[in-house]
Design a protein around this motif. Sequence first.
Motif, short mmCIF file in Angstrom:
data_model
loop_
_atom_site.label_atom_id
_atom_site.label_comp_id
_atom_site.label_asym_id
_atom_site.label_seq_id
_atom_site.Cartn_x
_atom_site.Cartn_y
_atom_site.Cartn_z
N ARG A 81 -10.52 -10.95 -29.03
CA ARG A 81 -11.26 -11.00 -30.30
C ARG A 81 -12.52 -10.15 -30.17
N VAL A 82 -12.93 -9.60 -31.31
CA VAL A 82 -14.09 -8.71 -31.34
C VAL A 82 -15.14 -9.30 -32.29
N ALA A 83 -16.38 -9.40 -31.80
CA ALA A 83 -17.50 -9.82 -32.66
C ALA A 83 -18.29 -8.57 -33.01
N PRO B 141 -8.73 -7.70 -32.90
CA PRO B 141 -8.95 -6.27 -33.13
C PRO B 141 -8.22 -5.75 -34.37
N ALA B 142 -6.98 -6.19 -34.58
CA ALA B 142 -6.20 -5.69 -35.73
C ALA B 142 -6.84 -6.12 -37.04
N GLU B 143 -7.32 -7.37 -37.12
CA GLU B 143 -7.95 -7.83 -38.36
C GLU B 143 -9.24 -7.05 -38.63
N VAL B 144 -10.03 -6.83 -37.56
CA VAL B 144 -11.30 -6.12 -37.73
C VAL B 144 -11.04 -4.70 -38.25
N TYR B 145 -9.97 -4.06 -37.73
CA TYR B 145 -9.69 -2.69 -38.14
C TYR B 145 -9.02 -2.63 -39.52
N ARG B 146 -8.06 -3.53 -39.74
CA ARG B 146 -7.30 -3.45 -41.00
C ARG B 146 -8.03 -4.10 -42.17
N HIS B 147 -8.74 -5.18 -41.88
CA HIS B 147 -9.38 -5.94 -42.95
C HIS B 147 -10.85 -6.19 -42.63
N PRO B 148 -11.64 -5.14 -42.53
CA PRO B 148 -13.07 -5.35 -42.26
C PRO B 148 -13.70 -6.18 -43.38
N VAL B 149 -14.63 -7.07 -43.02
CA VAL B 149 -15.19 -7.96 -44.04
C VAL B 149 -16.08 -7.23 -45.03
N ASP B 150 -16.67 -6.11 -44.63
CA ASP B 150 -17.51 -5.37 -45.58
C ASP B 150 -17.45 -3.88 -45.25
N SER B 151 -18.08 -3.09 -46.13
CA SER B 151 -17.97 -1.64 -45.99
C SER B 151 -18.71 -1.13 -44.76
#
Length: 367
Positions: A203-205, A218-228
């Motif tokens: 997991r990445v913070a 990592p996949a969620e952070v890259y594919r679905h970043p929470v903000d711009s």
Amino acid sequence: MTAVEIVQVGKSYGDVVALDSVDLTLDTGEFVAVLGPSGCGKTTLLRCIAGFERIDHGRITLGGRVVTLPGVHMPPHRRHVTVVPQDGALFPHLSVADNVGYGLGRGRGKTARVEECLELVGLGGLGARMPHELSGGQQQRVAVARALAPHPPLVLLDEPFSALDASLRTGLREDVRRALAEDGATALLVTHDQGEALSMAHRVAVMRDGRIHQFDTPAEVYRHPVDSWVAQFVGEAMLLPLEGPAGHAERMSRLGVVRLRPDLVDLAGGPTALVRPEQVRIVRAGTLAPGHAVPGRVAQIAYHGHDALITVDVPGSQTAMVRVIDDPVTAVEPGDDVRLWVEGDCTAYPAEAVAAESGATPLPVVG
Ligand code: ATP
């Protein structure tokens, strides 16, 4: 089981807020990367966990024991945490084996544990060497072996690969990740290198200005970043303002039709889509392309061997980025006229949120 629990931790140096109510939890055996730009508070967080800094508010619990509260501060040597620093920091006058065994005392089994740790990092049989007889990469491996030797419940890695050249880094990252996993260690890596964080961690913070913006795989952070901001910090990103009514998955952008993720179809008010360069398709002008493909001219090509990042001037708009796998059949050259279109479902953000994030007015959809 929870190995590390960080709750609402704050730390300031005078007027500078280094940590602003940070929450973070690591499961036992998990590898977590804290990723953020220079000055965002990564090292301060690591130092607070190790006990080198006192916190202003919040709580840190390691292996179920509270080690830090405001006014309560367990000293570093009682926390059973080891740190792998940026430069390895080996003792130059001790052999490799003595460096690795430094924290083990005189107990039985020391020699075997030292050799086991050297094997784990791929340096079996090199215990008799002195640090100056090793390459930079090998010295970092010794630093990791030294950190693992006492079986610490938690290993903290402070940008341990940043001083090494790129070719060395890739192999070392994989070996260190495997060594930590084989030893069952929980690990926290701080880094400003997104490739390092995404490839090594469970997991990445993602951290900015003392706060954690997103904590995900990592996949969620890259594919679905929470903000711009996260979108642009983690990987190459194009932020495309969209036109078209809410309730429609397909909206118009300066790169033609963009399809929104199903859960975002109702976003109203001209949202902004995130498009990664690998979602953009490119063909030479005159080649078969969807009707909504937009024209452009290749401005430059950054060739990386396995792939290439192509910058395309789109008339009446900004440039677009396109990532292509190296393939002689579809290869284009600077100056070529091309057509572009976007494929796949896209994440999108409300226009106001993007404007607030960047301080900028969104670009018009068409030039
Ligand atoms: P880098 O990647 O450059 O190492 P970082 O994300 O690790 O940066 P920190 O070193 O944690 O950032 O620093 C966070 C903020 O706190 C910065 O603004 C920094 O200038 C400040 N800071 C850190 N240590 C101190 C200190 N001892 N005294 C005063 N300010 C400090």
